[in-house]
Scaffold this motif. Structure first.
Motif, PDB file in Angstrom:
ATOM      1  N   PRO A 123       0.805  -1.229   0.000  1.00 46.59           N
ATOM      2  CA  PRO A 123       0.000   0.000   0.000  1.00 46.59           C
ATOM      3  C   PRO A 123       0.839   1.281   0.000  1.00 46.59           C
ATOM      4  O   PRO A 123       0.294   2.374  -0.008  1.00 46.59           O
ATOM      5  N   PHE A 124       2.166   1.137   0.007  1.00 48.54           N
ATOM      6  CA  PHE A 124       3.042   2.307   0.134  1.00 48.54           C
ATOM      7  C   PHE A 124       3.692   2.644  -1.212  1.00 48.54           C
ATOM      8  O   PHE A 124       4.274   1.782  -1.865  1.00 48.54           O
ATOM      9  N   LEU A 125       3.606   3.911  -1.566  1.00 51.93           N
ATOM     10  CA  LEU A 125       4.365   4.435  -2.701  1.00 51.93           C
ATOM     11  C   LEU A 125       5.506   5.278  -2.122  1.00 51.93           C
ATOM     12  O   LEU A 125       5.265   6.277  -1.436  1.00 51.93           O
ATOM     13  N   VAL A 126       6.743   4.862  -2.384  1.00 58.02           N
ATOM     14  CA  VAL A 126       7.908   5.601  -1.884  1.00 58.02           C
ATOM     15  C   VAL A 126       8.579   6.273  -3.071  1.00 58.02           C
ATOM     16  O   VAL A 126       8.960   5.600  -4.045  1.00 58.02           O
ATOM     17  N   ARG A 127       8.703   7.594  -2.997  1.00 60.14           N
ATOM     18  CA  ARG A 127       9.301   8.341  -4.109  1.00 60.14           C
ATOM     19  C   ARG A 127      10.500   9.142  -3.621  1.00 60.14           C
ATOM     20  O   ARG A 127      10.510   9.623  -2.484  1.00 60.14           O
ATOM     21  N   ARG A 128      11.506   9.283  -4.471  1.00 59.26           N
ATOM     22  CA  ARG A 128      12.572  10.245  -4.190  1.00 59.26           C
ATOM     23  C   ARG A 128      12.349  11.459  -5.077  1.00 59.26           C
ATOM     24  O   ARG A 128      12.149  11.347  -6.295  1.00 59.26           O
ATOM     25  N   LEU A 129      12.369  12.626  -4.435  1.00 57.48           N
ATOM     26  CA  LEU A 129      12.102  13.889  -5.114  1.00 57.48           C
ATOM     27  C   LEU A 129      13.300  14.809  -4.952  1.00 57.48           C
ATOM     28  O   LEU A 129      13.954  14.809  -3.899  1.00 57.48           O
ATOM     29  N   GLU A 130      13.595  15.590  -5.979  1.00 55.90           N
ATOM     30  CA  GLU A 130      14.701  16.543  -5.917  1.00 55.90           C
ATOM     31  C   GLU A 130      14.175  17.969  -5.942  1.00 55.90           C
ATOM     32  O   GLU A 130      13.222  18.286  -6.673  1.00 55.90           O
TER      33      GLU A 130
END
Length: 311
Positions: free
Chosen positions: A120-127
């Motif tokens: 159920p988790f969306l993990v994103r890396r953002l800059e």
């Protein structure tokens, strides 16, 4: 089974397959909108560790799920300094843990560079395309090595106590008065130390507690400060104190080498509010003396707290 019954079953058999499909669809919608269970949160550790780079901020959407992630990831990944940050402008990157399709609005200008779906988790890396370069953080440097605290009317000195009694006000009371703080005459409220308040959205904000005196100013003076182009910060009070909008305004005057470069006045109801003061001819100085002077025409229940940096 009689011939009549077989005939009726056969007549409606064609509806079974689409009915099962509708039930599955409803089940999928129901499960996708259900918050993860307490034990499900252990699944975020691996993708966060895989995507996180040095200095990245870790955030959670929606906000109420933040303590669940902190319990799993610990202070090493989500330290108090970042959990109670003033804003997101100083971070080069952020790891966003998203559930229920939620995202952190403050990161809307950040660019997504990687993502991983884990249950159920969306993990994103953002800059961050516009990272601010902080030259000096005043909250991080509140210590007797470079700071003096004093009052002006009457003239009093506030002394550093590295082993003060930790005090908390409970629900509706004052925030925690920390172990290490400058203590001033007049009672426990008159101290200067690093604490955390709850803003108008009950988000934690790390700041310098600076309750004004009945008269004059309470001044926090920093020595040997390298300067950027501006002094930028935020100020506010514990929301339960200012939400009634009955208190007197509180003014923060900022002086550099004895010259006032500007002031910010906080009015009840403004919440966690930002200010930015250009440094003018002082910009870029390698060392300067910076004073934050707090005052109010009525000091009753003025639980004022500010943070600042120069960038």
């Amino acid at each position: 089974m009689s011939g009549t019954l077989r005939s009726r079953v056969g007549r409606w058999a064609f509806a079974v397959v689409p009915l099962v499909g509708v039930v599955e669809l409803l089940g999928h919608v129901a499960f996708s909108r259900r918050a993860p269970r307490f034990e499900d949160w252990a699944a975020v550790r691996a993708p966060v560790e895989a995507l996180k780079q040095e200095g990245d901020l870790v955030v959670v959407a929606p906000d109420w799920a933040d303590p669940l992630a902190r319990r799993v990831l610990g202070d090493g990944v989500m330290p108090l300094r970042e959990a109670a940050r003033p804003d997101e402008s100083r971070y080069a990157g952020a790891i966003e843990i998203s559930v229920l399709g939620q995202h952190v609005p403050a990161l809307s200008s950040f660019r997504e560079v990687a993502r991983e779906q884990r249950g159920p988790f969306l993990v994103r890396r953002l800059e961050n395309p516009a990272k601010a370069e902080v030259v000096f953080d005043f909250v991080d440097n509140l210590s007797p090595r470079r700071v003096d605290v004093f009052g002006t009317e009457p003239a009093v000195t506030c002394t550093w106590n590295p082993k003060a009694r930790v005090l908390t006000g409970g629900l509706g009371g004052h925030p925690t008065f920390p172990l290490e703080r400058f203590e001033c005459p007049g009672g426990v409220f008159f101290n200067v130390g690093v604490t955390v308040i709850a803003d108008q959205e009950f988000r934690p904000r790390r700041c310098i507690w600076s309750h004004p005196f009945a008269r004059g100013e309470i001044v926090t003076r920093f020595r040997g400060v390298p300067l950027g182009k501006v002094i930028r910060g935020h100020a506010g009070m514990y929301w339960m104190i200012e939400r009634e909008r009955r208190g007197a305004p509180v003014t923060l005057a900022v002086r550099v080498n004895g010259e006032e470069i500007g002031r910010s006045t906080h009015h009840d109801g403004e919440g966690w509010a930002s200010f930015e003061l250009p440094l003018g001819a002082h910009a870029g100085a390698k060392e300067a003396e910076v004073e934050f002077a707090v005052s109010s025409p009525n000091h009753q229940h003025r639980h004022y707290c500010f943070e600042a940096d120069t960038r």
